[in-house]
Design an enzyme around this catalytic site. Structure first.
Site, PDB file in Angstrom:
ATOM      1  N   ARG A 165      33.901  38.097   8.497  1.00 29.25           N
ATOM      2  CA  ARG A 165      33.624  38.559   7.125  1.00 29.25           C
ATOM      3  C   ARG A 165      34.586  37.972   6.081  1.00 29.25           C
ATOM      4  NH1 ARG A 165      34.003  43.195   5.613  1.00 29.25           N
ATOM      5  NH2 ARG A 165      32.248  43.194   4.188  1.00 29.25           N
TER       6      ARG A 165
ATOM      7  N   GLY B 204      21.788  49.385   2.902  1.00 33.18           N
ATOM      8  CA  GLY B 204      22.568  48.857   1.786  1.00 33.18           C
ATOM      9  C   GLY B 204      23.690  49.714   1.267  1.00 33.18           C
TER      10      GLY B 204
ATOM     11  N   GLY C 147      22.802  50.477   8.093  1.00 38.04           N
ATOM     12  CA  GLY C 147      23.551  49.730   9.097  1.00 38.04           C
ATOM     13  C   GLY C 147      25.035  49.985   8.918  1.00 38.04           C
ATOM     14  N   ARG C 148      25.577  49.360   7.876  1.00 32.63           N
ATOM     15  CA  ARG C 148      27.009  49.465   7.583  1.00 32.63           C
ATOM     16  C   ARG C 148      27.454  50.923   7.449  1.00 32.63           C
ATOM     17  NH1 ARG C 148      29.648  45.171   5.062  1.00 32.63           N
ATOM     18  NH2 ARG C 148      27.624  44.438   4.320  1.00 32.63           N
TER      19      ARG C 148
ATOM     20  N   CYS D 139      41.669  26.209  13.937  1.00 31.50           N
ATOM     21  CA  CYS D 139      41.993  25.020  13.140  1.00 31.50           C
ATOM     22  C   CYS D 139      41.075  24.896  11.929  1.00 31.50           C
ATOM     23  CB  CYS D 139      41.914  23.786  14.024  1.00 31.50           C
ATOM     24  SG  CYS D 139      42.929  23.999  15.488  1.00 31.50           S
ATOM     25  N   GLU D 140      41.142  25.860  11.043  1.00 28.32           N
ATOM     26  CA  GLU D 140      40.366  25.885   9.787  1.00 28.32           C
ATOM     27  C   GLU D 140      41.216  26.643   8.769  1.00 28.32           C
ATOM     28  OE1 GLU D 140      37.181  24.764   9.230  1.00 28.32           O
ATOM     29  OE2 GLU D 140      36.672  24.304  11.323  1.00 28.32           O
TER      30      GLU D 140
ATOM     31  N   TYR E 110      32.477  35.866   3.381  1.00 24.54           N
ATOM     32  CA  TYR E 110      32.334  36.335   2.001  1.00 24.54           C
ATOM     33  C   TYR E 110      33.578  37.008   1.427  1.00 24.54           C
ATOM     34  CZ  TYR E 110      28.961  38.941   5.056  1.00 24.54           C
ATOM     35  OH  TYR E 110      28.275  39.513   6.090  1.00 24.54           O
TER      36      TYR E 110
ATOM     37  N   GLU F  77      16.994  52.454   6.608  1.00 21.57           N
ATOM     38  CA  GLU F  77      17.510  51.426   7.524  1.00 21.57           C
ATOM     39  C   GLU F  77      19.014  51.238   7.339  1.00 21.57           C
ATOM     40  OE1 GLU F  77      15.288  47.977   6.301  1.00 21.57           O
ATOM     41  OE2 GLU F  77      13.408  48.680   7.156  1.00 21.57           O
TER      42      GLU F  77
HETATM   43  C1  LIG Z   1      20.814  44.097   6.776  1.00 21.38           C
HETATM   44  C2  LIG Z   1      19.634  44.958   6.511  1.00 21.38           C
HETATM   45  C3  LIG Z   1      19.747  46.352   6.519  1.00 21.38           C
HETATM   46  C4  LIG Z   1      21.059  47.061   6.702  1.00 21.38           C
HETATM   47  O1  LIG Z   1      21.895  46.857   5.613  1.00 21.38           O
HETATM   48  P1  LIG Z   1      23.261  47.678   5.489  1.00 21.38           P
HETATM   49  O2  LIG Z   1      23.862  47.190   4.236  1.00 21.38           O
HETATM   50  O3  LIG Z   1      24.082  47.371   6.680  1.00 21.38           O
HETATM   51  O4  LIG Z   1      22.898  49.121   5.435  1.00 21.38           O
HETATM   52  C5  LIG Z   1      18.598  47.100   6.342  1.00 21.38           C
HETATM   53  N1  LIG Z   1      17.392  46.503   6.151  1.00 21.38           N
HETATM   54  C6  LIG Z   1      17.264  45.170   6.131  1.00 21.38           C
HETATM   55  C7  LIG Z   1      15.922  44.584   5.904  1.00 21.38           C
HETATM   56  C8  LIG Z   1      18.364  44.346   6.301  1.00 21.38           C
HETATM   57  O5  LIG Z   1      18.230  43.016   6.259  1.00 21.38           O
END
Ligand SMILES: *Cc1c(COP(=O)(O)O)cnc(C)c1O
Length: 421
Positions: free
Chosen positions: A313, A239, A276-277, A344-345, A317, A274
């Site tokens: 993206r 997150g 990601g981004r 075409c959107e 959003y 966890e």
């Molecule tokens: C999407 C997600 C993440 C990663 O979120 P980021 O904002 O990309 O860090 C981690 N855990 C769960 C359960 C997710 O759904």
């Protein structure tokens, strides 16, 4: 921090000039920096050096095998949300013992695949899922290690559509039921209670709501331990937000790490993260070429060879990516453009009234911070081939996914005999 910088007037990824990549691989094109991926991973892992910590990279942010293999070489684990992502993570060399499985809708075949692989942890999101998992594990003569994903009633995130921690969201079990469900889980034959899990949203730039949620979770861990429920792990989800526009100043990975350490105090647990981004977002850019400049009814459109099928993206959003010319214009003269694609959107638009130096047909542009939730969301709408991805490492570069041919795109379709006979 990332490794996409101008040398003179030309944008580079590490030691490779972007125009050379566009020439070699064509556009639209995703370009990833190995040094940036590694740097982001290292910042987090160093911040948690003194603590037992598993960094389970969130595969859904960017699931390219080369990206996963790069992170695997650094020691990363993976957070997967489907059987397909589990397959990818294992194939890229991430060991099962470092994989956690999240998501509200795990199917029987997905759970079985994860049990067979022997993953580190199932992040269970409901009572029916707990029963299903227990039954499947029991049939295999094993116990599935689980954390329950709790919904802490703290929501955060860069947009309503990427917030997950409020009661109205589908994610997790109810906060006030958590202790009862843990007690129930303790008696299930195929379940080994291992941890507590939380994930409140994505693109969170202010860590205060995260702290609030984590404090609640730490409190829950202590209460569960008082009930003799053996909680050994705390999974804090992902997150953390990243800068998308020049001037954005989100909390840094080191601020985040310091906050987590502070909240955990002397709690003796394995920490699972966890991200990601935070790992992949600024490690990738998206390159496109201007097809036409069209002026009409007082608006100036830069029509690009990239569309919402390649980078969703903005349409999904209202995200706005910083756009930079790949070769800086000789003049400072600026103009205002709507940056649009060929689809075409009307939502096929990267930005409205975007001010930049003058653009011309044939110019290359770069959308920054496109490494996460970019290529993974691309699709073939308008029968546009999913575009290629390239990984750079110093002076080296290679295709890590090529665009399919039209023939390949239609090869999995068939026309039933009754139509043609
Ligand atoms: C999407 C997600 C993440 C990663 O979120 P980021 O904002 O990309 O860090 C981690 N855990 C769960 C359960 C997710 O759904």
């Amino acid at each position: 921090m990332h490794h996409f910088e101008y040398r003179g007037d030309v944008l580079y990824c590490e030691d490779v000039a972007i125009p050379d990549l566009a020439e070699t691989y064509g556009t639209p094109l995703y370009v990833y920096s190995t040094a940036t991926l590694k740097r982001h991973y290292r910042v987090l892992s160093e911040a948690f050096e003194t603590q037992s910590c598993l960094i389970a990279y969130s595969v859904k942010a960017n699931s390219n095998l080369a990206v996963l293999a790069t992170l695997a070489s650094m020691g990363a684990g993976a957070d997967v949300v489907s059987g397909g992502e589990l397959y990818r993570a294992l194939k890229a060399g991430i060991p099962a013992e470092k994989i956690v499985f999240s998501g509200v809708g795990k199917s029987v075949s997905e759970l079985n695949a994860a049990l067979d692989a022997g993953i580190h942890q199932f992040n269970v999101e409901s009572i029916p899922e707990l029963h299903r998992l227990s039954r499947l594990a029991e049939a295999r003569g094993v116990k599935a290690p689980i954390a329950l994903r709790v919904n802490p009633h703290v929501a955060a995130g860069g947009h309503a559509n990427i917030s997950t921690g409020a009661a109205e969201h589908k994610f997790g079990i109810a906060w006030h039921e958590a202790k009862d469900i843990y007690k129930e889980a303790m008696d299930m034959p195929g379940i080994q209670v291992a941890g507590v899990d939380v994930h409140i949203g994505s693109q969170i730039t202010d860590i205060a709501p995260m702290r609030t949620a984590f404090e609640k979770v730490v409190g829950l861990v202590r209460e569960l331990r008082d009930m003799n429920i053996p909680i050994e792990r705390i999974d804090l989800g992902g997150g953390l937000g990243i800068p998308y526009r020049d001037g954005d100043v989100p909390a840094s990975p080191s601020d985040y790490a310091a906050m987590v350490r502070d909240v955990l105090g002397d709690l003796d647990v394995q920490v699972i993260l966890e991200p990601g981004r935070m790992i992949a977002g600024n490690a990738g850019i998206f390159i496109s070429r201007v097809e036409y400049i069209k002026e009409r009814d007082g608006r100036r459109f830069a029509i690009l060879d990239a569309g919402m099928n390649d980078l969703m993206r903005p349409a999904l959003y209202q995200a706005v990516h910083e756009m930079k010319p790949v070769v800086k214009s000789a003049s400072d003269w600026t103009q205002t453009y709507d940056l649009v694609g060929p689809i075409c959107e009307s939502t096929d638009r990267f930005a409205k009234d975007y001010e930049t130096t003058e653009l011309h047909e044939g110019d290359l542009v770069a959308f920054m911070s496109a490494g996460a939730y970019g290529a993974v969301m691309s699709n073939q709408y308008n029968t546009r081939p999913i575009c290629a991805e390239v990984l750079v490492d110093g002076e080296q570069h290679d295709l890590v996914r090529r665009a399919p041919t039209f023939e390949e795109i239609v090869s999995s379709e068939q026309i039933p005999k009754w139509i043609t006979s």
